[in-house]
Motif scaffolding. Structure first.
Motif, PDB file in Angstrom:
ATOM      1  N   VAL A  79       0.871  -1.184   0.000  1.00  0.00           N
ATOM      2  CA  VAL A  79       0.000   0.000   0.000  1.00  0.00           C
ATOM      3  C   VAL A  79       0.904   1.228   0.000  1.00  0.00           C
ATOM      4  CG1 VAL A  79      -1.777   1.317   1.208  1.00  0.00           C
ATOM      5  CG2 VAL A  79      -1.857  -1.188   1.202  1.00  0.00           C
ATOM      6  N   GLN A  81       1.922   5.437  -0.197  1.00  0.00           N
ATOM      7  CA  GLN A  81       1.562   6.663   0.510  1.00  0.00           C
ATOM      8  C   GLN A  81       0.393   7.360  -0.165  1.00  0.00           C
ATOM      9  OE1 GLN A  81       4.818   9.310   1.422  1.00  0.00           O
ATOM     10  NE2 GLN A  81       3.511  11.103   1.417  1.00  0.00           N
ATOM     11  N   THR A  82       0.445   7.465  -1.484  1.00  0.00           N
ATOM     12  CA  THR A  82      -0.679   7.991  -2.262  1.00  0.00           C
ATOM     13  C   THR A  82      -1.449   6.800  -2.808  1.00  0.00           C
ATOM     14  OG1 THR A  82       0.559   9.969  -2.905  1.00  0.00           O
ATOM     15  CG2 THR A  82      -1.383   9.408  -4.217  1.00  0.00           C
ATOM     16  N   PRO A  83      -2.661   6.541  -2.326  1.00  0.00           N
ATOM     17  CA  PRO A  83      -3.374   5.325  -2.701  1.00  0.00           C
ATOM     18  C   PRO A  83      -3.638   5.245  -4.201  1.00  0.00           C
ATOM     19  CG  PRO A  83      -4.844   6.853  -1.582  1.00  0.00           C
ATOM     20  CD  PRO A  83      -3.461   7.402  -1.433  1.00  0.00           C
ATOM     21  N   ARG A 137     -10.075   6.718   0.346  1.00  0.00           N
ATOM     22  CA  ARG A 137      -9.266   6.009  -0.659  1.00  0.00           C
ATOM     23  C   ARG A 137      -8.189   5.160   0.010  1.00  0.00           C
ATOM     24  NH1 ARG A 137      -9.544  10.978  -3.431  1.00  0.00           N
ATOM     25  NH2 ARG A 137      -7.380  11.475  -2.906  1.00  0.00           N
ATOM     26  N   GLN A 138      -7.578   5.691   1.063  1.00  0.00           N
ATOM     27  CA  GLN A 138      -6.526   4.922   1.727  1.00  0.00           C
ATOM     28  C   GLN A 138      -7.104   3.697   2.427  1.00  0.00           C
ATOM     29  OE1 GLN A 138      -3.596   4.096   1.287  1.00  0.00           O
ATOM     30  NE2 GLN A 138      -2.437   5.840   2.069  1.00  0.00           N
ATOM     31  N   PRO A 158       1.287   5.073   5.160  1.00  0.00           N
ATOM     32  CA  PRO A 158      -0.126   4.979   4.779  1.00  0.00           C
ATOM     33  C   PRO A 158      -1.016   6.050   5.381  1.00  0.00           C
ATOM     34  CG  PRO A 158       0.393   3.359   6.457  1.00  0.00           C
ATOM     35  CD  PRO A 158       1.696   3.974   6.041  1.00  0.00           C
ATOM     36  N   CYS A 159      -0.541   6.758   6.410  1.00  0.00           N
ATOM     37  CA  CYS A 159      -1.374   7.774   7.052  1.00  0.00           C
ATOM     38  C   CYS A 159      -0.886   9.190   6.795  1.00  0.00           C
ATOM     39  CB  CYS A 159      -1.447   7.511   8.557  1.00  0.00           C
ATOM     40  SG  CYS A 159      -2.162   5.918   8.980  1.00  0.00           S
ATOM     41  N   ILE A 170      -7.230   3.686  10.033  1.00  0.00           N
ATOM     42  CA  ILE A 170      -6.191   2.930   9.333  1.00  0.00           C
ATOM     43  C   ILE A 170      -5.382   2.112  10.333  1.00  0.00           C
ATOM     44  CG2 ILE A 170      -4.038   3.143   8.022  1.00  0.00           C
ATOM     45  CD1 ILE A 170      -6.438   3.663   6.287  1.00  0.00           C
TER      46      ILE A 170
END
Length: 237
Positions: A79, A81-83, A137-138, A158-159, A170
């Motif tokens: 996953v 950083q930018t989904p 989106r994430q 991811p956050c 998340i």
């Protein structure tokens, strides 16, 4: 199902245009836990994740799983950083990894709808994924990674840029995945998040792993001056 772990990294490095971005790195990733990767900007955190996942090939050295490469790749997920959203509906994003690996469409949709409830997106199944908020989106990207219950999950910040509520959601999904047995490697710049989630820590500086320790040991008594400075919020030169 074949166990793909442990993962062995032997004198691996990544070089681009004559510059060494990472390495040499030697480490062994065991079968359980949530490893947080910390370090200053440009330390090589994302490059290490990409190397271990197979998105980067080692310029030197080896990255070796305990299973054949094809099986290892099938049992892991990443996953960003930018989904990354597929050009599909929310439901289509979640069913895709299942149907692509042979799950019948009816069963894939059943599992996807269950996951939409888990991540708080029930009722959005026919919406275009691109229309979701950043946090939504994430969460969708993470659910898409987890829906096949991978043995190994890579998370790259991811956050980043999410608000507190989305970050909490998340982190909850990440902890549930760890409790379910997924081995997790996660890069973050957020020390509070690292303290909340980590079972162990890899600290990178200038492309090298300069410290590897349990979370308790790292946060209470870091061994290197670079890690000590980082935890105090000082510049790491």
């Amino acid at each position: 199902m074949v166990n793909i772990l442990p993962l062995f990294v032997q004198s691996a490095s990544v070089k681009k245009n004559g510059k060494c971005l990472l390495g040499p790195v030697d480490l062994e990733l065991g079968e359980a836990g949530l490893t947080i990767i910390l370090g200053p900007n440009g330390a090589g955190k994302s490059t290490l994740l990409r190397l271990l996942h197979g998105l980067e090939k080692p310029s030197e050295g080896r990255v070796r799983f305990a299973a054949p490469r094809a099986e290892a790749y099938a049992q892991q997920a990443f996953v960003f950083q930018t989904p990354v959203m597929l050009r599909r509906t929310v439901l289509g994003n979640l069913t895709y990894p299942l149907t692509a690996h042979g799950t019948k469409r009816a069963e894939a949709q059943k599992q996807a709808l269950t996951w939409l409830k888990i991540i708080g997106l029930a009722g959005h199944e026919h919406q275009r994924a691109s229309q979701l908020s950043g946090g939504e989106r994430q969460k969708l990207a993470l659910a898409r990674a987890l829906i096949r219950a991978p043995q190994l999950l890579f998370l790259d910040e991811p956050c980043a840029n999410l608000d507190g509520a989305s970050t909490r959601d998340i982190e909850g999904l990440i902890l549930k995945a760890r409790e379910a047995g997924t081995r997790i490697l996660m890069a973050t710049h957020d020390l509070g998040q690292a303290r909340r989630l980590a079972t162990d820590v890899l600290f990178l500086n200038k492309g090298k792993v300069t410290e590897a320790a349990s979370a308790d040991s790292f946060f209470s008594s870091p061994q290197t001056s670079e890690a000590q400075a980082f935890l105090k919020g000082d510049l790491v030169i």
